[in-house]
Design a protein around this motif. Sequence first.
Motif, PDB file in Angstrom:
ATOM      1  N   HIS A 135      17.001  22.698  50.187  1.00 50.77           N
ATOM      2  CA  HIS A 135      15.947  23.098  50.996  1.00 50.77           C
ATOM      3  C   HIS A 135      14.588  23.690  50.300  1.00 50.77           C
ATOM      4  CE1 HIS A 135      19.729  23.806  53.242  1.00 50.77           C
ATOM      5  NE2 HIS A 135      19.037  23.193  54.048  1.00 50.77           N
ATOM      6  N   TYR A 136      13.636  23.046  50.912  1.00 52.86           N
ATOM      7  CA  TYR A 136      11.972  23.514  50.288  1.00 52.86           C
ATOM      8  C   TYR A 136      11.206  24.416  51.293  1.00 52.86           C
ATOM      9  CZ  TYR A 136      12.979  20.330  46.476  1.00 52.86           C
ATOM     10  OH  TYR A 136      13.679  19.692  45.349  1.00 52.86           O
ATOM     11  N   SER A 137      11.811  24.845  52.507  1.00 46.49           N
ATOM     12  CA  SER A 137      11.201  25.527  53.775  1.00 46.49           C
ATOM     13  C   SER A 137      12.000  26.139  54.463  1.00 46.49           C
ATOM     14  CB  SER A 137      10.080  24.451  54.237  1.00 46.49           C
ATOM     15  OG  SER A 137       9.832  25.184  55.572  1.00 46.49           O
ATOM     16  N   PHE A 138      11.766  27.560  54.781  1.00 50.55           N
ATOM     17  CA  PHE A 138      12.534  28.054  55.848  1.00 50.55           C
ATOM     18  C   PHE A 138      12.734  27.271  57.100  1.00 50.55           C
ATOM     19  CE2 PHE A 138      11.540  31.718  52.973  1.00 50.55           C
ATOM     20  CZ  PHE A 138      12.857  32.260  52.970  1.00 50.55           C
ATOM     21  N   GLY A 139      11.585  26.634  57.472  1.00 47.85           N
ATOM     22  CA  GLY A 139      11.839  25.699  58.757  1.00 47.85           C
ATOM     23  C   GLY A 139      13.071  24.592  58.719  1.00 47.85           C
ATOM     24  N   GLU A 140      13.328  24.355  57.325  1.00 44.58           N
ATOM     25  CA  GLU A 140      14.586  23.309  57.467  1.00 44.58           C
ATOM     26  C   GLU A 140      15.804  23.964  57.033  1.00 44.58           C
ATOM     27  OE1 GLU A 140      13.914  21.685  52.824  1.00 44.58           O
ATOM     28  OE2 GLU A 140      13.428  20.606  54.577  1.00 44.58           O
ATOM     29  N   GLY A 141      15.794  25.320  57.049  1.00 43.76           N
ATOM     30  CA  GLY A 141      16.930  26.169  56.565  1.00 43.76           C
ATOM     31  C   GLY A 141      18.391  25.563  57.214  1.00 43.76           C
ATOM     32  N   ASP A 142      18.160  25.401  58.546  1.00 43.93           N
ATOM     33  CA  ASP A 142      19.587  24.862  59.231  1.00 43.93           C
ATOM     34  C   ASP A 142      19.697  23.254  59.225  1.00 43.93           C
ATOM     35  OD1 ASP A 142      17.409  24.056  60.592  1.00 43.93           O
ATOM     36  OD2 ASP A 142      18.180  24.640  62.688  1.00 43.93           O
ATOM     37  N   LYS A 143      19.002  22.656  58.388  1.00 44.24           N
ATOM     38  CA  LYS A 143      19.145  21.520  58.312  1.00 44.24           C
ATOM     39  C   LYS A 143      20.219  20.954  57.137  1.00 44.24           C
ATOM     40  CE  LYS A 143      14.677  19.769  60.402  1.00 44.24           C
ATOM     41  NZ  LYS A 143      15.255  19.244  61.224  1.00 44.24           N
ATOM     42  N   PRO A 144      21.319  20.050  57.349  1.00 42.78           N
ATOM     43  CA  PRO A 144      22.357  19.738  56.298  1.00 42.78           C
ATOM     44  C   PRO A 144      21.416  19.107  55.041  1.00 42.78           C
ATOM     45  CG  PRO A 144      22.580  18.380  58.103  1.00 42.78           C
ATOM     46  CD  PRO A 144      21.579  19.357  58.613  1.00 42.78           C
ATOM     47  N   ARG A 145      22.089  19.336  54.002  1.00 40.33           N
ATOM     48  CA  ARG A 145      21.757  18.500  52.781  1.00 40.33           C
ATOM     49  C   ARG A 145      22.796  17.396  52.173  1.00 40.33           C
ATOM     50  NH1 ARG A 145      16.426  19.668  52.847  1.00 40.33           N
ATOM     51  NH2 ARG A 145      17.152  19.165  55.062  1.00 40.33           N
ATOM     52  N   GLY A 146      22.485  16.425  51.867  1.00 36.13           N
ATOM     53  CA  GLY A 146      23.186  15.232  51.599  1.00 36.13           C
ATOM     54  C   GLY A 146      22.718  14.078  51.312  1.00 36.13           C
TER      55      GLY A 146
END
Length: 384
Positions: A233-244
């Motif tokens: 995660h590189y931004s609070f705006g994407e905090g709810d987006k999964p990483r994978g």
Amino acid sequence: MRILHTSDWHIGRTFHGHSTLEALGGVLAALTEQVREQRVDLVIVAGDVFDSATPAAAAYTLLTDTLVALRDTGARVVVTSGNHDSAARLGFQAKLLRDGIHVLTDPLSVGTPLTIDDADGPVHVYGIPFLEPSLVRHLWPDVELRSQAQTLTHAMDLIRADLAGRGGRSVAVAHCFAAGVEPTPHLERDIQQGGLDVVPLGAFDGPDYIALGHIHGRQHLTDRVRYAGAPLHYSFGEGDKPRGSWIVELDAGGLASVQWLELPVPRRLVTLEGTLDELLTDPRFDDMRDAWVSARYTDAAPQPDPMRRLQARFPHCAMVAHAPSVVHADDGRSYAARVREARDDLALVDAFLRHVRNGVGAGEGERDLLRDVIDDQVAAEVRG
């Protein structure tokens, strides 16, 4: 053939002034272990490997160590450049890397695939490095290349022409902003403001799978056209987006399946909202002490030193914003008009406070304090 599709590592990027190198190193180590466990045959990194065209030495070390570790699993590795990368810097060590690691940064190699054989025959992998129209149009002077759409379409035309002669299964790798994407606000830079214009999905017709980079959130545009997003995660705006990453399976007939493979999140991102006192004391925020915190305090007036106070409870508080829960209506008067209307020093200070505090003047306690200060100042001037 099993393919792992990842992108946008952004090695060297900071997060609100904090280095992400150690966290990214841990995530890429986890990705490498997934490659081993999933028995992946090919790892694709679709651009923006570095965050800067001039990465620091530590960024090169992490990249080299990760590529070697991925190759040690037995997988082949294909890396292309993105708009954040310097193709020359990313590709300079390509010939020094061990067999099985391929860094593709030469625009003129677009129509020439890397061919990998499996039990079902050849798979042709076409890497498209980031193509800035103004920098590559001289390579194809007979083609109009004024936009990303035109440039990516031309690159895909070269791939389709080559593929028509070769036959077999194929994968293309590109770094662009494709139609149908929902970008993360304030994150994917240089997309719509004079940067990367939209590339239509039809430009990617042909190959069995299109591995895209540039968008930091997972995106499923069609079954065969996808973004993997960034591994961190590189931004609070994407905090709810999964990483994978995407695990792509090719069988003898082409694309057989695509599955999402989650990556660990080293430190979750949360946005907290409430009065400053609530943020500092409310038990409901207790389990967020170890998270990256973006705090929005809703007090009517700005509070003193909110970042220092919040970091005492949330050591990883990275952002503080004043977001009053009650917004006072603008009476239409300018600050200059309020100053002219002030009849005494107290009214003058109150006008200033209303100007800088979203229409909120001095409270009763503040007015008492201000009267004392003004009276003391007047008395001192009389004595002097």
